[in-house]
Design an enzyme around this catalytic site. Sequence first.
Site, mmCIF file in Angstrom:
data_model
loop_
_atom_site.group_PDB
_atom_site.id
_atom_site.type_symbol
_atom_site.label_atom_id
_atom_site.label_comp_id
_atom_site.label_asym_id
_atom_site.label_seq_id
_atom_site.Cartn_x
_atom_site.Cartn_y
_atom_site.Cartn_z
ATOM 1 N N LYS A 115 0.833 -1.221 0.000
ATOM 2 C CA LYS A 115 0.000 0.000 0.000
ATOM 3 C C LYS A 115 0.853 1.252 0.000
ATOM 4 C CE LYS A 115 -4.508 -1.477 1.407
ATOM 5 N NZ LYS A 115 -5.673 -1.302 2.260
ATOM 6 N N LYS A 197 -2.988 -11.040 -7.261
ATOM 7 C CA LYS A 197 -4.302 -11.237 -6.632
ATOM 8 C C LYS A 197 -5.367 -10.357 -7.297
ATOM 9 C CE LYS A 197 -5.275 -8.768 -2.792
ATOM 10 N NZ LYS A 197 -5.483 -8.302 -1.421
ATOM 11 N N LYS A 200 -9.722 -5.057 -5.566
ATOM 12 C CA LYS A 200 -10.675 -3.992 -5.886
ATOM 13 C C LYS A 200 -9.950 -2.712 -6.282
ATOM 14 C CE LYS A 200 -11.577 -4.058 -0.980
ATOM 15 N NZ LYS A 200 -12.364 -4.402 0.093
HETATM 16 P P1 TYM Z 1 -10.295 -6.626 2.399
HETATM 17 O O1 TYM Z 1 -11.404 -5.643 2.543
HETATM 18 O O2 TYM Z 1 -9.156 -6.273 1.526
HETATM 19 O O3 TYM Z 1 -10.870 -7.995 1.891
HETATM 20 C C1 TYM Z 1 -12.001 -8.596 2.507
HETATM 21 C C2 TYM Z 1 -11.839 -10.106 2.497
HETATM 22 O O4 TYM Z 1 -11.711 -10.573 1.144
HETATM 23 C C3 TYM Z 1 -10.564 -11.411 1.029
HETATM 24 N N1 TYM Z 1 -9.984 -11.251 -0.322
HETATM 25 C C4 TYM Z 1 -9.738 -12.259 -1.146
HETATM 26 N N2 TYM Z 1 -9.928 -13.587 -1.043
HETATM 27 C C5 TYM Z 1 -9.604 -14.360 -2.102
HETATM 28 N N3 TYM Z 1 -9.079 -13.871 -3.259
HETATM 29 C C6 TYM Z 1 -8.874 -12.549 -3.415
HETATM 30 N N4 TYM Z 1 -8.384 -12.085 -4.557
HETATM 31 C C7 TYM Z 1 -9.197 -11.673 -2.339
HETATM 32 N N5 TYM Z 1 -9.153 -10.336 -2.162
HETATM 33 C C8 TYM Z 1 -9.621 -10.094 -0.913
HETATM 34 C C9 TYM Z 1 -9.618 -10.905 2.122
HETATM 35 O O5 TYM Z 1 -8.686 -11.891 2.484
HETATM 36 C C10 TYM Z 1 -10.576 -10.576 3.241
HETATM 37 O O6 TYM Z 1 -10.900 -11.733 3.984
HETATM 38 N N6 TYM Z 1 -7.721 -6.032 6.620
HETATM 39 C C11 TYM Z 1 -8.888 -6.644 6.038
HETATM 40 C C12 TYM Z 1 -10.188 -6.232 6.688
HETATM 41 C C13 TYM Z 1 -10.230 -6.432 8.162
HETATM 42 C C14 TYM Z 1 -10.429 -7.672 8.818
HETATM 43 C C15 TYM Z 1 -10.424 -7.355 10.212
HETATM 44 C C16 TYM Z 1 -10.591 -8.975 8.383
HETATM 45 C C17 TYM Z 1 -10.123 -5.460 9.113
HETATM 46 N N7 TYM Z 1 -10.235 -6.032 10.340
HETATM 47 C C18 TYM Z 1 -10.561 -8.366 11.181
HETATM 48 C C19 TYM Z 1 -10.749 -9.973 9.358
HETATM 49 C C20 TYM Z 1 -10.733 -9.672 10.717
HETATM 50 C C21 TYM Z 1 -8.978 -6.252 4.571
HETATM 51 O O7 TYM Z 1 -8.460 -5.237 4.160
HETATM 52 O O8 TYM Z 1 -9.766 -7.059 3.836
#
Ligand code: TYM
Length: 334
Positions: A115, A197, A200
Amino acid sequence: MADEKKVLFSGMQATGNLTLGNYLGALKNWVDLSDSYECFYSVVDLHSITVRQNPAEFRQKAKNLLALYIAAGLDPTKNCIYYQSHVSGHAELSWILSCFTYMGELNRMTQFKDKSAKHADNINAGLYTYPVLMAADILLYQTNVVPVGKDQLQHLELTRDIAQRFNAIYGDVFQIPEPFIGKAGAKIMSLQDPLKKMSKSDENPNASIYLTDDKDTIIRKFKRAVTDSEANICYREEQPGVSNLIEIYSACTGKSIDDAVAEFAGKGYGDLKLAVGETVADMLAPLQTRHAEILSDKAYLDGIVKENAEKAQYFANKTLRKVQKKVGFNEKIR
Ligand code: TYM
């Protein structure tokens, strides 16, 4: 917890357009697991401001995401679905935990490195301490299990280390959480660069399937997906593009990878792309319809937001009070 079910926590950021990766890596598993646990699903809006947001758009995106949780099949009367910013305990615990986290640990976080490279003009302290807030999210609810995609495993590992460090000093304060990674779909790759990966924040819209894409768009994007010149449908490292399509097919249908590969034996890449495109489009269509219905019912959504924030706050406060007492803060006179 009242009925002694184990606790599940997970969250998603309301930034960008949610992708098929978010759905298959996380949201779909949340729904599958929701009956077996006491669940907290947060729209993690505090995390999102580590990157600059347009306030009006951000507000709407967060609302869209909260409605999407429900549209995906999470019952908001059984699962606690809420905005992270409505529960002050997240930020409060995050500060305390930051005093138990080493800079060396944060320096190693690959998401921070990625990031910072992407937002070189805004490498703020929040971006750096982001994993501590994530640890606070999880530990605040005495969470047993955290369903996430593979990209979040490093943050989960850090959460466990922080919890264990705290417990070693103050006794058994925090439950030590375990990650839950789904059988298929834990790392969905970009359709344009299958070594990256699906994300978004990808600038190329053809690289990702957005959960809001219509059927034609989905099929067109799959038709353009990068494959290889082997003309042989296999699931192996040497064919990342084709393997990604098989992985998506398997995650959507519930079929094993072997069965999915067998189904396409002797067929061409065109057949595979079309079949995967149709499967994904048919899976997303009902979700999109429900999403629009939920979003149009403001009173219903407002009621859920209010009730669930109160519920989350109640459980968060239990842990927070315990932690505050352990570290030696004077108790509030109530
Ligand atoms: P975020 O918002 O980037 O993504 C949300 C969830 O989607 C999963 N993910 C994927 N899984 C498979 N293939 C992909 N290409 C892919 N892109 C995203 C992520 O692994 C995630 O599970 N830091 C976290 C949000 C967060 C969180 C938490 C998660 C904040 N606090 C506490 C769990 C527990 C994040 O940015 O996810």
